[in-house]
Motif scaffolding. Structure first.
Motif, PDB file in Angstrom:
ATOM      1  N   LEU A 196       0.809  -1.214   0.000  1.00  0.00           N
ATOM      2  CA  LEU A 196       0.000   0.000   0.000  1.00  0.00           C
ATOM      3  C   LEU A 196       0.843   1.265   0.000  1.00  0.00           C
ATOM      4  N   ASP A 197       1.966   1.250   0.685  1.00  0.00           N
ATOM      5  CA  ASP A 197       2.808   2.444   0.702  1.00  0.00           C
ATOM      6  C   ASP A 197       3.309   2.775  -0.709  1.00  0.00           C
ATOM      7  N   GLU A 198       3.747   1.752  -1.434  1.00  0.00           N
ATOM      8  CA  GLU A 198       4.193   1.975  -2.805  1.00  0.00           C
ATOM      9  C   GLU A 198       3.028   2.400  -3.698  1.00  0.00           C
ATOM     10  N   ALA A 199       1.886   1.759  -3.516  1.00  0.00           N
ATOM     11  CA  ALA A 199       0.717   2.075  -4.335  1.00  0.00           C
ATOM     12  C   ALA A 199       0.254   3.508  -4.093  1.00  0.00           C
ATOM     13  N   VAL A 200       0.247   3.929  -2.844  1.00  0.00           N
ATOM     14  CA  VAL A 200      -0.179   5.293  -2.520  1.00  0.00           C
ATOM     15  C   VAL A 200       0.780   6.304  -3.128  1.00  0.00           C
ATOM     16  N   GLN A 201       2.070   6.071  -2.976  1.00  0.00           N
ATOM     17  CA  GLN A 201       3.054   7.001  -3.533  1.00  0.00           C
ATOM     18  C   GLN A 201       2.887   7.129  -5.044  1.00  0.00           C
ATOM     19  N   ALA A 202       2.713   6.002  -5.714  1.00  0.00           N
ATOM     20  CA  ALA A 202       2.540   6.018  -7.167  1.00  0.00           C
ATOM     21  C   ALA A 202       1.235   6.699  -7.556  1.00  0.00           C
ATOM     22  N   ALA A 203       0.170   6.447  -6.789  1.00  0.00           N
ATOM     23  CA  ALA A 203      -1.128   7.046  -7.100  1.00  0.00           C
ATOM     24  C   ALA A 203      -1.093   8.559  -6.954  1.00  0.00           C
ATOM     25  N   VAL A 204      -0.397   9.048  -5.948  1.00  0.00           N
ATOM     26  CA  VAL A 204      -0.296  10.493  -5.747  1.00  0.00           C
ATOM     27  C   VAL A 204       0.452  11.142  -6.907  1.00  0.00           C
ATOM     28  N   ILE A 205       1.575  10.561  -7.280  1.00  0.00           N
ATOM     29  CA  ILE A 205       2.321  11.100  -8.421  1.00  0.00           C
ATOM     30  C   ILE A 205       1.501  10.970  -9.702  1.00  0.00           C
ATOM     31  N   GLY A 206       0.919   9.791  -9.903  1.00  0.00           N
ATOM     32  CA  GLY A 206       0.162   9.534 -11.118  1.00  0.00           C
ATOM     33  C   GLY A 206      -1.060  10.407 -11.265  1.00  0.00           C
ATOM     34  N   ARG A 207      -1.606  10.877 -10.152  1.00  0.00           N
ATOM     35  CA  ARG A 207      -2.801  11.711 -10.235  1.00  0.00           C
ATOM     36  C   ARG A 207      -2.473  13.201 -10.268  1.00  0.00           C
ATOM     37  N   TYR A 208      -1.464  13.647  -9.499  1.00  0.00           N
ATOM     38  CA  TYR A 208      -1.291  15.081  -9.286  1.00  0.00           C
ATOM     39  C   TYR A 208      -0.119  15.719 -10.023  1.00  0.00           C
ATOM     40  N   GLN A 209       0.734  14.927 -10.691  1.00  0.00           N
ATOM     41  CA  GLN A 209       1.799  15.574 -11.447  1.00  0.00           C
ATOM     42  C   GLN A 209       1.196  16.450 -12.539  1.00  0.00           C
ATOM     43  N   ASN A 210       1.887  17.541 -12.839  1.00  0.00           N
ATOM     44  CA  ASN A 210       1.388  18.518 -13.818  1.00  0.00           C
ATOM     45  C   ASN A 210       0.000  19.020 -13.439  1.00  0.00           C
ATOM     46  N   SER A 211      -0.236  19.123 -12.122  1.00  0.00           N
ATOM     47  CA  SER A 211      -1.522  19.575 -11.582  1.00  0.00           C
ATOM     48  C   SER A 211      -2.690  18.734 -12.104  1.00  0.00           C
ATOM     49  N   GLY A 212      -2.419  17.455 -12.364  1.00  0.00           N
ATOM     50  CA  GLY A 212      -3.461  16.542 -12.808  1.00  0.00           C
ATOM     51  C   GLY A 212      -3.838  16.676 -14.263  1.00  0.00           C
ATOM     52  N   GLN A 213      -3.100  17.485 -15.019  1.00  0.00           N
ATOM     53  CA  GLN A 213      -3.447  17.754 -16.414  1.00  0.00           C
ATOM     54  C   GLN A 213      -2.647  16.855 -17.346  1.00  0.00           C
ATOM     55  N   VAL A 214      -2.928  15.561 -17.245  1.00  0.00           N
ATOM     56  CA  VAL A 214      -2.216  14.544 -18.017  1.00  0.00           C
ATOM     57  C   VAL A 214      -3.262  13.581 -18.574  1.00  0.00           C
ATOM     58  N   CYS A 215      -3.187  13.294 -19.864  1.00  0.00           N
ATOM     59  CA  CYS A 215      -4.186  12.404 -20.465  1.00  0.00           C
ATOM     60  C   CYS A 215      -4.123  11.014 -19.853  1.00  0.00           C
ATOM     61  N   ALA A 216      -2.914  10.556 -19.511  1.00  0.00           N
ATOM     62  CA  ALA A 216      -2.751   9.209 -18.966  1.00  0.00           C
ATOM     63  C   ALA A 216      -2.615   9.220 -17.445  1.00  0.00           C
ATOM     64  N   ALA A 217      -3.151  10.241 -16.785  1.00  0.00           N
ATOM     65  CA  ALA A 217      -3.079  10.303 -15.328  1.00  0.00           C
ATOM     66  C   ALA A 217      -3.962   9.235 -14.695  1.00  0.00           C
ATOM     67  N   ALA A 218      -3.633   8.897 -13.445  1.00  0.00           N
ATOM     68  CA  ALA A 218      -4.434   7.926 -12.688  1.00  0.00           C
ATOM     69  C   ALA A 218      -5.683   8.637 -12.170  1.00  0.00           C
ATOM     70  N   LYS A 219      -6.737   8.625 -12.942  1.00  0.00           N
ATOM     71  CA  LYS A 219      -7.915   9.435 -12.608  1.00  0.00           C
ATOM     72  C   LYS A 219      -8.937   8.678 -11.768  1.00  0.00           C
ATOM     73  N   ARG A 220      -9.101   7.381 -12.038  1.00  0.00           N
ATOM     74  CA  ARG A 220     -10.071   6.579 -11.259  1.00  0.00           C
ATOM     75  C   ARG A 220      -9.287   5.556 -10.426  1.00  0.00           C
ATOM     76  N   LEU A 221      -9.249   5.752  -9.118  1.00  0.00           N
ATOM     77  CA  LEU A 221      -8.537   4.849  -8.219  1.00  0.00           C
ATOM     78  C   LEU A 221      -9.497   3.756  -7.772  1.00  0.00           C
ATOM     79  N   ILE A 222      -9.320   2.566  -8.344  1.00  0.00           N
ATOM     80  CA  ILE A 222     -10.230   1.442  -8.097  1.00  0.00           C
ATOM     81  C   ILE A 222      -9.554   0.508  -7.101  1.00  0.00           C
ATOM     82  N   ILE A 223     -10.068   0.494  -5.875  1.00  0.00           N
ATOM     83  CA  ILE A 223      -9.384  -0.165  -4.764  1.00  0.00           C
ATOM     84  C   ILE A 223     -10.226  -1.346  -4.259  1.00  0.00           C
ATOM     85  N   GLU A 224      -9.590  -2.514  -4.140  1.00  0.00           N
ATOM     86  CA  GLU A 224     -10.308  -3.691  -3.632  1.00  0.00           C
ATOM     87  C   GLU A 224     -10.755  -3.428  -2.186  1.00  0.00           C
ATOM     88  N   GLU A 225     -11.953  -3.898  -1.850  1.00  0.00           N
ATOM     89  CA  GLU A 225     -12.603  -3.474  -0.614  1.00  0.00           C
ATOM     90  C   GLU A 225     -11.830  -3.835   0.650  1.00  0.00           C
TER      91      GLU A 225
END
Length: 463
Positions: free
Chosen positions: A250-279
């Motif tokens: 989870l620590d690695e996943a969270v770090q990657a998700a934060v970068i993947g979503r918020y780099q370039n202020s979230g203005q990336v076509c391939a950004a991680a926009k929908r975080l689908i997390i197993e319950e």
């Protein structure tokens, strides 16, 4: 600075303070014709230039980009708000792109023998001609060169129509290319209205078209290119899923998700926009994700420690804000942010939406800004179903300790790329592009070189 009309000029506004910093008059029909004439004349020379010499030109361009990195990065930051550290990273990535294609591009154009009797047939890769490129503002240099460098090594020439708000970056790039020693006409910049783009598409001197942009723009450009019987490559939007399974680190996943979503202020076509997390881990993931997002530095994009700067355009911030409001009205939970920042700048608060479902706006639409949507999946099969429940299909990410399972799931995902235990990115060594409404055609790797080539069959003495 004198205020001018957007009907007659491409206007650049600093999104950090709302001040106009540049305006560039749209070119006349005569100027467009002259640019296309130079591109056509340049092609007649460039296509006959040995590929090894073309590669050396890319080496020179890499050096020119590094020499100009401070002013290029500053212009990117002023024109569209990218934090300066990320803007400098964009320039270095472009330099490395040039060097990679200089080393590997020539081999991608080697003739290929085919399986016919006597080995007397082969496939030759011939350049098509001047390529019209309609490019967006979110990566003002990388988006251009990501398509241009493979096309140039193949022997094509390039005609760039850039986004109106980053024309300063376009002209600085043109200067660097000219200083690198490319012949006249190999890389042209045109500053034209949509009517000018249409004229260029139908002009017989343009051989093919490439666009990176919105679905709406893709539909318009694709239709015009099709009507003119010209090949096109479309790299459009994305609402990329970021899947985290119960056994993930989870620590690695969270770090990657934060970068993947918020780099370039979230203005990336391939950004991680929908975080689908197993319950089984959604509660812990959400807590850690919110904590990490809260720590991101928002501020002056010229400051070295800023991670999130302003959004590039004020109208896009308004659109994003409405999408967030609609999602909250539909029943999502606001955990962080959720509104425009006060002041003259075009800032939007880093936002986290939880309890998002497949019926909500932030699930169904692309949110092009610093907003993350957290969706709960019952199991891995449900996660894949949610991931595919989108009109887009650019990239996807899977975080899990079971790599074998992840590799099985990739065959079920309807995307152009899948990243296992790593967030999505573009890299010259691998192809980039999407399916569904994310577009068609491929950039980068050998696919990007050959997209704008004529694969010519040469058969000797066929009996």
């Amino acid at each position: 600075m004198t205020q001018v009309s957007s009907l007659t000029h491409a206007i650049s506004i600093n999104p950090a303070n709302g001040e106009q910093i540049g305006h560039y008059p749209f070119e006349s029909a005569e100027a467009l014709d002259a640019a296309l004439a130079r591109a056509a004349a340049g092609f007649s020379v460039w296509r006959r230039t040995p590929v090894e010499q073309r590669a050396q030109s890319l080496i020179a361009l890499a050096q020119a980009l590094r020499d100009d990195a401070p002013k290029l990065a500053r212009m990117i930051t002023l024109e569209m708000g990218k934090p300066t550290t990320q803007a400098r990273g964009e320039i270095e990535k472009c330099a490395q792109l040039c060097e990679w294609y200089a080393e590997h591009g020539p081999a991608m154009l080697t003739a290929e023998s085919t399986l016919v009797e006597g080995g007397k047939a082969r496939i030759e890769y011939r350049p098509l001609g001047p390529i019209l490129a309609v490019m967006p503002w979110n990566f003002p240099i990388w988006q251009v060169l990501r398509g241009a460098v493979p096309a140039l090594i193949a022997g094509n020439t390039y005609v760039l129509k850039h986004a109106p708000n980053v024309m300063g970056s376009a002209y600085l790039l043109r200067d660097a290319i000219q200083r690198a020693g490319f012949a006249e006409g190999v890389f042209e910049v045109i500053n034209v209205t949509p009517d000018g783009v249409s004229k260029a598409i139908t002009d017989p001197r343009i051989a093919a078209v490439t666009l990176t942009g919105s679905v709406r723009a893709g539909i318009a450009i694709g239709a015009q290119a099709g009507a003119a019987l010209k090949k096109c490559v479309l790299e459009l939007g994305g609402s990329d899923p970021f899947i985290v399974l119960n056994d993930a680190d989870l620590d690695e996943a969270v770090q990657a998700a934060v970068i993947g979503r918020y780099q370039n202020s979230g203005q990336v076509c391939a950004a991680a926009k929908r975080l689908i997390i197993e319950e089984g881990v959604v509660e812990e993931f959400t807590r850690k994700f919110v904590e990490a997002t809260r720590k991101l530095k928002v501020g002056d994009p010229l400051a070295a420690d800023t991670y999130i700067g302003p959004m590039a355009r004020f109208d896009l911030r308004d659109e994003l804000d409405q999408q967030v409001r609609d999602t909250l009205e539909e029943g999502a939970t606001l955990l962080l942010g959720g509104g425009k920042s006060a002041g003259a700048g075009n800032y939007y608060e880093p936002t986290v939406l939880a309890n998002v479902t497949d019926r909500m706006t932030s699930f169904k639409q692309e949110l092009f800004g610093p907003v993350a949507s957290i969706i709960t999946a019952r199991d891995c099969a449900h996660a894949v179903a949610l991931a595919n429940d989108s009109e887009f299909g650019l990239t996807a990410t899977i975080y899990t300790a079971n790599v074998q399972l992840a590799q099985q799931l990739t065959s079920e995902l309807e995307t152009g790329g899948v990243f296992i235990n790593g967030y999505s990115a573009s890299d010259p060594r691998v192809t980039f592009g999407g399916v569904k409404k994310s577009g068609f055609g491929r950039e980068l790797s050998h696919f990007g070189v050959r997209e704008f080539c004529n694969a010519q069959t040469v058969w000797l003495d066929r009996k």
